[in-house]
Design an enzyme around this catalytic site. Structure first.
Site, PDB file in Angstrom:
ATOM      1  N   CYS A   1     -22.537  54.746  -5.123  1.00  0.00           N
ATOM      2  CA  CYS A   1     -22.801  54.185  -6.681  1.00  0.00           C
ATOM      3  C   CYS A   1     -22.625  55.381  -7.943  1.00  0.00           C
ATOM      4  CB  CYS A   1     -24.201  53.535  -7.041  1.00  0.00           C
ATOM      5  SG  CYS A   1     -24.653  52.385  -5.801  1.00  0.00           S
TER       6      CYS A   1
ATOM      7  N   HIS B   1     -23.199  45.804 -11.994  1.00  0.00           N
ATOM      8  CA  HIS B   1     -22.903  47.260 -11.335  1.00  0.00           C
ATOM      9  C   HIS B   1     -21.708  47.323 -10.728  1.00  0.00           C
ATOM     10  CE1 HIS B   1     -23.418  50.820  -9.487  1.00  0.00           C
ATOM     11  NE2 HIS B   1     -24.459  50.422  -8.505  1.00  0.00           N
TER      12      HIS B   1
END
Length: 401
Positions: free
Chosen positions: A90, A357
């Site tokens: 991420c 995201h």
């Protein structure tokens, strides 16, 4: 030598499913659109760009085989522009920016484009495999659990209940909707069209402004079956027996949405900006990385922020605005409590719970978001930090110039 941010752009975030607004756009096209925008917005001679560094978490199929160089070719950048694809889960988009800054600070490059991409509607998360995803022996040996279980473990260990998480999530939707309505993202947003010119998306697709803690409270926990029936709760509690019981309090409404998106920044030294007539918007003050315990996994933002603050000679009170990736609501609540951070300075325009995201792109998106908001509020110093799969954290501090 210092590294400066000259520009930052991002696409809207589209639903990361086959029916998402940008699902018809090939990843190379999505990323190339940001390359085109950086070039056109800055009247940039692309022969001056030495490298393209792009984060991508699932670098296979349509977004594999060095999507960075592919996008530079697709956008018509000079043949001399190199390209590299990086994966720090991420953190990949922010890692790409930090790598570019390190090249510039060391004097080994003058101008680089850096950012990230994830087309989750076309390339499924974890489809690249690997020991953390599908090696049972490795997973059992090291006590690894899915991130949703880690988030529920954080909530259980530190006492965050369902109502707190849902209230935070509803606030994220409210703030994101308000930010869009007030045009706070307008400087950086790049509307996306189909190859035939048909408009596809000019606004983040997943925001639900009518969400409340009550409506979110009606959603079922997303990770209870994984924990109780498949056995990940037991695996987590072997590491954290003091918790006693894992409460499954995260769900689709207080966790980050799966979306498509791309973002790109222009990073260089001061001399190159002066030579081509560009004014820097901010400089990168500090960058930091850390590893954390891999079962609870998502506690990296606080310790890595402390490292970055130490490098910058600052404390948390010196940070005017903070972007803490909303992977799960408990992650941000824990960061604020651990750091003593002022909630009014954290994710003031909402976050990934509301807008989504897009894994490899998120870090670069947050950097542009905090820069735009610093300029809007006439503030000086911003922080971007993300939790990272496998137990890591990343942070970057920027300062307007």
């Amino acid at each position: 030598m210092e590294a400066y941010i000259y520009d930052a752009v991002r696409t809207p975030r589209g639903k990361g499913k086959p029916d998402g607004a940008m699902a018809s756009v090939r990843p190379v096209e999505l990323l190339a659109a940001t390359f085109n925008a950086i070039r056109d917005r800055n009247s940039l001679d692309t022969s001056l760009v030495e490298d393209a560094i792009i984060g991508c978490v699932t670098p296979v199929k349509e977004q594999g085989a060095n999507i960075a160089k592919a996008a530079a070719i697709e956008a018509g950048y000079a043949e001399t522009v190199a390209g590299v694809q990086v994966n720090r889960f991420c953190a990949s988009g922010l890692e790409a920016v930090n790598m570019a800054a390190a090249y510039v600070v060391s004097g080994q490059a003058d101008l680089i484009v850096a950012g990230g991409l994830e087309s989750m509607s076309r390339v499924s998360i974890a489809s690249d495999g690997g020991p953390m995803y599908d090696d049972r022996e490795f997973i059992m040996k090291h006590g690894l659990v899915p991130q949703g279980i880690s988030a529920d473990l954080i909530a259980s260990k530190y006492g965050y209940d369902r109502r707190q998480l849902d209230t935070f999530a509803a606030d994220s939707h409210r703030k994101a909707a308000q930010a869009w309505d007030e045009g706070r993202f307008s400087r950086s947003i790049l509307p996306i069209s189909h190859v035939d010119g048909t408009a596809l998306l000019d606004r983040d697709q997943m925001i639900r402004p009518t969400s409340t803690a009550d409506t979110l409270g009606e959603l079922r926990p997303a990770f209870q079956k994984l924990g109780e029936e498949i056995g990940f709760n037991m695996l987590a509690l072997k590491k954290y027996p003091e918790v006693g019981k894992i409460n499954h309090v995260h769900h689709a409404g207080n966790s980050s949405a799966i979306v498509d998106g791309a973002a790109l920044t222009l990073i260089g030294n001061r001399e190159v900006g002066q030579r081509i007539g560009l004014r820097p918007r901010a400089r990168i003050r500090a960058m930091a990385l850390t590893g954390t315990e891999p079962t609870i996994m998502l506690l990296g933002p606080a310790p890595v922020t402390r490292k970055a603050l130490k490098k910058a000679g600052m404390n948390i009170a010196d940070i005017d605005l903070m972007e803490v990736n909303e992977a799960f609501a408990a992650v941000v609540l824990r960061f604020m409590d651990d750091m003593g951070a002022d909630p009014s300075r954290v994710n003031v325009n909402g976050g990934a719970i509301a807008m989504g995201h897009p894994l490899g792109a998120t870090g670069a998106m947050l950097l542009g978001t905090v820069l735009d908001e610093l300029e809007r509020q006439d503030k000086q110093v911003g922080l971007v930090t993300l939790c990272v799969g496998g137990g890591m954290g990343i942070a970057t501090i920027i300062e307007r110039v």
